[in-house]
Design a protein around this motif. Structure first.
Motif, short mmCIF file in Angstrom:
data_model
loop_
_atom_site.label_atom_id
_atom_site.label_comp_id
_atom_site.label_asym_id
_atom_site.label_seq_id
_atom_site.Cartn_x
_atom_site.Cartn_y
_atom_site.Cartn_z
N GLY A 225 0.80 -1.22 0.00
CA GLY A 225 0.00 0.00 0.00
C GLY A 225 0.84 1.27 0.00
O GLY A 225 0.45 2.30 -0.56
N MET A 226 2.02 1.22 0.59
CA MET A 226 2.83 2.43 0.71
C MET A 226 3.34 2.94 -0.64
O MET A 226 3.65 4.12 -0.80
CB MET A 226 4.01 2.20 1.65
CG MET A 226 5.02 1.19 1.14
SD MET A 226 6.22 0.81 2.44
CE MET A 226 7.60 1.76 1.88
N ALA A 227 3.39 2.05 -1.64
CA ALA A 227 3.92 2.44 -2.95
C ALA A 227 3.10 3.56 -3.59
O ALA A 227 3.63 4.41 -4.32
CB ALA A 227 3.95 1.23 -3.88
N TYR A 228 1.79 3.58 -3.27
CA TYR A 228 0.90 4.49 -4.01
C TYR A 228 1.04 5.94 -3.58
O TYR A 228 0.77 6.85 -4.36
CB TYR A 228 -0.54 3.96 -3.95
CG TYR A 228 -0.52 2.53 -4.44
CD1 TYR A 228 -0.32 2.27 -5.80
CD2 TYR A 228 -0.55 1.45 -3.56
CE1 TYR A 228 -0.18 0.97 -6.26
CE2 TYR A 228 -0.41 0.15 -4.01
CZ TYR A 228 -0.22 -0.09 -5.35
OH TYR A 228 -0.06 -1.36 -5.81
N THR A 229 1.50 6.17 -2.35
CA THR A 229 1.80 7.54 -1.93
C THR A 229 3.01 8.05 -2.73
O THR A 229 3.02 9.20 -3.18
CB THR A 229 2.06 7.58 -0.41
OG1 THR A 229 0.86 7.19 0.26
CG2 THR A 229 2.44 8.98 0.05
N PHE A 230 4.01 7.18 -2.93
CA PHE A 230 5.17 7.56 -3.75
C PHE A 230 4.73 7.87 -5.18
O PHE A 230 5.15 8.86 -5.78
CB PHE A 230 6.19 6.42 -3.78
CG PHE A 230 7.05 6.32 -2.54
CD1 PHE A 230 8.23 7.04 -2.44
CD2 PHE A 230 6.67 5.52 -1.48
CE1 PHE A 230 9.03 6.95 -1.31
CE2 PHE A 230 7.44 5.42 -0.34
CZ PHE A 230 8.63 6.15 -0.26
N LEU A 231 3.89 6.99 -5.73
CA LEU A 231 3.47 7.15 -7.13
C LEU A 231 2.64 8.42 -7.32
O LEU A 231 2.82 9.16 -8.29
CB LEU A 231 2.70 5.90 -7.59
CG LEU A 231 3.58 4.65 -7.74
CD1 LEU A 231 2.74 3.38 -7.76
CD2 LEU A 231 4.43 4.73 -9.01
N LYS A 232 1.74 8.65 -6.38
CA LYS A 232 0.91 9.85 -6.45
C LYS A 232 1.79 11.11 -6.37
O LYS A 232 1.58 12.08 -7.10
CB LYS A 232 -0.11 9.83 -5.30
CG LYS A 232 -0.98 11.06 -5.21
CD LYS A 232 -2.19 10.97 -6.12
CE LYS A 232 -3.08 12.20 -5.97
NZ LYS A 232 -4.13 12.25 -6.99
N ALA A 233 2.80 11.05 -5.49
CA ALA A 233 3.71 12.18 -5.35
C ALA A 233 4.45 12.46 -6.65
O ALA A 233 4.81 13.60 -6.95
CB ALA A 233 4.71 11.92 -4.22
N GLN A 234 4.64 11.42 -7.45
CA GLN A 234 5.30 11.58 -8.75
C GLN A 234 4.31 11.99 -9.84
O GLN A 234 4.65 12.02 -11.01
CB GLN A 234 5.97 10.27 -9.16
CG GLN A 234 7.19 9.92 -8.33
CD GLN A 234 7.84 8.64 -8.81
OE1 GLN A 234 7.16 7.72 -9.27
NE2 GLN A 234 9.16 8.57 -8.71
N GLY A 235 3.07 12.22 -9.45
CA GLY A 235 2.08 12.71 -10.40
C GLY A 235 1.24 11.64 -11.06
O GLY A 235 0.46 11.92 -11.98
N LYS A 236 1.35 10.39 -10.60
CA LYS A 236 0.55 9.32 -11.18
C LYS A 236 -0.88 9.33 -10.60
O LYS A 236 -1.09 9.72 -9.45
CB LYS A 236 1.18 7.96 -10.87
CG LYS A 236 2.57 7.78 -11.47
CD LYS A 236 2.50 6.91 -12.70
CE LYS A 236 3.85 6.43 -13.18
NZ LYS A 236 4.78 7.47 -13.59
N GLU A 237 -1.84 8.89 -11.41
CA GLU A 237 -3.21 8.72 -10.92
C GLU A 237 -3.31 7.35 -10.26
O GLU A 237 -3.00 6.34 -10.89
CB GLU A 237 -4.20 8.83 -12.08
CG GLU A 237 -4.34 10.24 -12.64
CD GLU A 237 -4.64 11.28 -11.55
OE1 GLU A 237 -5.32 10.94 -10.57
OE2 GLU A 237 -4.15 12.42 -11.69
N ILE A 238 -3.75 7.29 -9.01
CA ILE A 238 -3.76 6.01 -8.29
C ILE A 238 -5.17 5.56 -7.93
O ILE A 238 -5.35 4.60 -7.18
CB ILE A 238 -2.88 6.07 -7.03
CG1 ILE A 238 -3.37 7.17 -6.08
CG2 ILE A 238 -1.41 6.30 -7.39
CD1 ILE A 238 -2.81 7.05 -4.68
#
Ligand code: ADP
Ligand code: MG
Length: 398
Positions: A225-238
């Protein structure tokens, strides 16, 4: 850490009070029945060593959370029955609601060399978790020497660890010795490439671990689950995936810090999505750029699992903490199982820390193929964070 171990103690004829981890799961239908005895088994080498060397052994442990008062529901009676089976008339259950009372003192005085006693749940007394000096003295007065072999509670300063170590000559048991020597060596003098796999629910639970590992590892694979905070921070839609909005800035800082330290970080490339966390729900595998607004990413995808497995294959040291997805549900367990398998097949020093990750390894039947599966959930996490564990720090140096 160069702590004294039981082998550094002269125990013949001495009363040795030993903090063990008998916090065993009891069966739901019958609280007299032990559901899993692995923690008791893990404590036996230290106990047997002390008995074989003519010590008089006094065992103490907590069980569950009786919140500082005697409660028969949390009695160590089932453990006493278990030990009696093994040690027969050499074993004595000295049960008191106050843990130590005059009768217990008498019972301990009557122990012969090579005999052992178990006291009642230390958390029947409020002073235990407060590391109350009075309670620690009461326990210490029973014995000549102290041994800590309960790794799982070593991240807490309680009367039964820090309190006792402050009052008696002390050493660690074989279980703690193994935990700190294997995990300590992996972190301080790792063979490279050193790869760490991090997952689990929240970034906030693992910030300390990431920060500590960035100075040591070559690669960090992030799932769960923690990966999606990183991805969102990089501008990805999660979509509806787990997000800690207030940790996005920190996530970017950690990625930046990794870059400065030449640490490669790999985030999920594809994921398994569903509309809810439920067994039997319809799932789909999509690339990371294609998570729909109304869906939640609940496992890493096949491509990601393969990349992670190939990184693990090249590694000489692997430390894993935190599942790759909601592994409790079959539909979202593939990524975690793939990682578990990759660890099992690797020739590297492989270490698993964290309660849920250890459970995943056990469920997959791969525990024997891992160099070390830590027995402490919270304690192993704090160890991976590079923190001193008070229950171990308090033990005498060699
Ligand atoms: P450990 O005990 O090994 O340190 P954690 O307690 O940090 O691991 O995390 C385990 C939990 O994380 C599990 O209950 C799992 O269901 C949850 N989890 C993992 N991936 C996800 C995800 N993508 N979404 C929601 N929860 C997740
Ligand atoms: Mg957990």
């Amino acid at each position: 850490m160069n702590k004294k171990t039981v082998k550094d103690l002269d125990v013949k004829g001495k009363k040795v009070i030993v903090r063990v981890d008998f916090n065993v799961p009891l069966s739901k239908e019958n609280r007299e029945e032990i559901a899993d005895d692995s923690r008791i088994k893990a404590a036996l080498p230290t106990i047997d060593y002390l008995l074989e060397n003519a010590g008089k052994v006094i065992l103490i442990s907590h069980l569950g959370r009786p919140k500082g008062e005697a409660n028969p529901e949390f009695s160590l009676k089932p453990v006493a029955a278990y030990l009696e089976e093994i040690y027969k008339d050499k074993f004595h259950f000295l049960a008191s609601d106050e843990v130590v009372d005059n009768k217990v003192v008498e019972g301990v005085d009557q122990l012969k060399e090579g005999e052992l006693a178990l006291l009642e749940n230390t958390r029947f007394v409020a002073g235990e978790t407060k590391n109350d000096p009075e309670f620690a003295k009461k326990l210490a007065n029973l014995a000549d020497l102290y041994v800590n072999d309960a790794f799982g509670t070593s991240h807490r300063a309680h009367a039964s660890n820090v309190g006792l170590a402050n009052n008696l000559p002390s050493a660690v048991g074989f279980l703690i010795e193994k935990e700190i020597s294997i995990m300590g060596k992996a972190l301080e003098e790792p063979y490279h490439p050193f790869v760490s796999i991090l997952g689990g629910a929240k970034v906030s639970d693992k910030i300390g671990v990431i920060e500590n590992l960035i100075g040591k590892v070559d690669t960090i694979l992030i799932g769960g689950g923690m990966a999606y905070t990183f991805l969102k921070a990089q501008g990805k839609e999660i979509g509806k995936s787990l997000l800690e909005g207030d940790k996005m800035g920190l996530s970017l800082e950690l990625l930046e810090k990794a870059k400065e330290n030449n640490v490669e970080i790999i985030l999920p490339l594809d994921v398994v999505i569903a509309s809810e966390i439920k067994s039997g729900v319809e799932t789909k595998m999509v690339d990371i750029d294609h998570i729909p607004e109304d869906m939640e990413a609940l496992d890493i995808g096949e491509k990601t699992a393969e990349v992670f497995a190939s990184k693990i294959k090249e590694a000489k040291t692997v430390v894993w903490n935190g599942p790759m997805g909601v592994f409790e549900i079959k539909e979202f367990s593939n990524g975690t199982n793939k990682v578990a398998k990759a660890l099992a097949e690797s020739d590297a020093v492989t270490i698993v820390g964290g309660g849920d990750s250890a459970l995943a390894i056990e469920k997959a039947g791969l525990k024997d193929k891992i160099t070390h599966v830590s027995t402490g959930g919270g304690a192993s996490l704090e160890f991976l964070e590079g923190k001193d564990l008070p229950g171990i720090k308090a033990i005498e140096e060699k």
